[in-house]
Design a protein around this motif. Sequence first.
Motif, mmCIF file in Angstrom:
data_model
loop_
_atom_site.group_PDB
_atom_site.id
_atom_site.type_symbol
_atom_site.label_atom_id
_atom_site.label_comp_id
_atom_site.label_asym_id
_atom_site.label_seq_id
_atom_site.Cartn_x
_atom_site.Cartn_y
_atom_site.Cartn_z
ATOM 1 N N ALA A 194 0.853 -1.303 -0.074
ATOM 2 C CA ALA A 194 -0.075 0.140 0.062
ATOM 3 C C ALA A 194 0.941 1.372 -0.047
ATOM 4 C CB ALA A 194 -0.895 -0.014 1.237
ATOM 5 N N ALA A 195 1.858 1.454 0.698
ATOM 6 C CA ALA A 195 2.810 2.320 0.811
ATOM 7 C C ALA A 195 3.438 2.733 -0.245
ATOM 8 C CB ALA A 195 3.768 2.344 1.987
ATOM 9 N N ALA A 196 3.967 1.411 -0.980
ATOM 10 C CA ALA A 196 4.713 1.680 -2.417
ATOM 11 C C ALA A 196 3.798 2.149 -3.615
ATOM 12 C CB ALA A 196 5.004 0.319 -2.825
ATOM 13 N N LEU A 197 2.502 1.611 -3.244
ATOM 14 C CA LEU A 197 1.488 2.158 -4.659
ATOM 15 C C LEU A 197 1.163 3.644 -4.177
ATOM 16 C CD1 LEU A 197 -0.778 -0.945 -4.726
ATOM 17 C CD2 LEU A 197 0.436 -0.120 -6.577
ATOM 18 N N GLN A 198 0.952 4.143 -2.848
ATOM 19 C CA GLN A 198 0.565 5.245 -2.632
ATOM 20 C C GLN A 198 1.762 6.285 -3.165
ATOM 21 O OE1 GLN A 198 -0.337 6.220 1.354
ATOM 22 N NE2 GLN A 198 -1.300 8.118 0.977
ATOM 23 N N GLY A 199 2.983 5.942 -2.807
ATOM 24 C CA GLY A 199 3.993 6.597 -3.350
ATOM 25 C C GLY A 199 4.009 6.856 -4.805
ATOM 26 N N ALA A 200 3.579 5.764 -5.602
ATOM 27 C CA ALA A 200 3.683 5.805 -7.154
ATOM 28 C C ALA A 200 2.697 6.739 -7.664
ATOM 29 C CB ALA A 200 3.518 4.476 -7.536
ATOM 30 N N PHE A 201 1.509 6.691 -7.134
ATOM 31 C CA PHE A 201 0.274 7.602 -7.327
ATOM 32 C C PHE A 201 0.679 9.018 -7.107
ATOM 33 C CE2 PHE A 201 -2.421 3.768 -6.513
ATOM 34 C CZ PHE A 201 -2.750 3.682 -7.814
ATOM 35 N N THR A 202 1.362 9.191 -5.661
ATOM 36 C CA THR A 202 1.765 10.718 -5.501
ATOM 37 C C THR A 202 2.820 11.104 -6.391
ATOM 38 O OG1 THR A 202 1.712 10.274 -3.252
ATOM 39 C CG2 THR A 202 2.925 12.174 -3.769
ATOM 40 N N MET A 203 3.812 10.411 -6.924
ATOM 41 C CA MET A 203 4.710 10.580 -7.911
ATOM 42 C C MET A 203 4.007 10.946 -9.260
ATOM 43 S SD MET A 203 7.804 8.220 -9.656
ATOM 44 C CE MET A 203 6.611 7.353 -10.580
ATOM 45 N N LEU A 204 3.102 10.208 -9.676
ATOM 46 C CA LEU A 204 2.260 10.385 -10.995
ATOM 47 C C LEU A 204 1.640 11.687 -11.012
ATOM 48 C CD1 LEU A 204 0.863 6.947 -11.758
ATOM 49 C CD2 LEU A 204 2.745 8.208 -13.221
ATOM 50 N N GLN A 205 0.837 12.008 -9.885
ATOM 51 C CA GLN A 205 0.049 13.217 -9.406
ATOM 52 C C GLN A 205 1.233 14.546 -9.575
ATOM 53 O OE1 GLN A 205 -1.652 12.774 -5.492
ATOM 54 N NE2 GLN A 205 -3.399 13.076 -6.535
ATOM 55 N N GLN A 206 2.416 14.263 -9.177
ATOM 56 C CA GLN A 206 3.336 15.571 -9.338
ATOM 57 C C GLN A 206 3.935 15.730 -10.731
ATOM 58 O OE1 GLN A 206 4.199 17.651 -6.947
ATOM 59 N NE2 GLN A 206 2.742 16.570 -5.581
ATOM 60 N N LEU A 207 3.971 14.370 -11.466
ATOM 61 C CA LEU A 207 4.413 14.232 -12.851
ATOM 62 C C LEU A 207 3.430 15.173 -13.570
ATOM 63 C CD1 LEU A 207 6.189 13.406 -15.226
ATOM 64 C CD2 LEU A 207 4.947 11.444 -15.355
#
Length: 213
Positions: A194-207
């Motif tokens: 869950a933490a890894a996926l949330q981090g990935a989604f956050t990165m995509l949002q920033q991108l």
Amino acid sequence: FAELHAAVAGLPLASSRVLPGIVLRRDFAAYCPAGGDLRAVLVTERLRTPLPAPGVEFVVESEGQYQASLCWISRRTEALMKHLQSNNVKLLLSSVKQEEVVIYYAKLYGVSVVESLSSEEIALIREITGVSPYTPFGDNIHREITETAVATFCQPLLLGSKRCVHIGFTSVCAFQPHCLILCGPVDGVNEQHAAALQGAFTMLQQLFKRVDL
């Protein structure tokens, strides 16, 4: 992200999946199966009719008065649930725990009830549907109910040994919610995923924000 994912321990990782709609991690207080689109209302107060208005003292001087008061409350609560039914409301989503008399009449008039929703879940449902909480009490409890959302489905969902509620809302915005069901052998593995996926989604949002700029 917290309201749009659910972790299930004791199942293989391959059982993970994405479900349309949202998953509420609690069971129905009352479940009345219904087909087709369902009208739903949000409430943030108890629906058992109060005897006195706020700030008004209510004095009971005898057992007879007390029993008459209970009968009045029951009839008034029944009238409210019957009014929901007459407005084709089939689903009641409550941020508070409702009393037994409300659950009884909900079952009697075919209204499913999910209670004790968190403020975050209420906020998410409001964002998806655009509706405000329904306030039934006032001068006229029989007024037309306009604060309704549309659910395309509402059904029980079993995640491991936990009974949940799976609801698909008709969204009033571009946001089409889906819920991620994360399965793993133990809670710790699910938390890491869950933490890894949330981090990935956050990165995509920033991108995407940088692309927009």
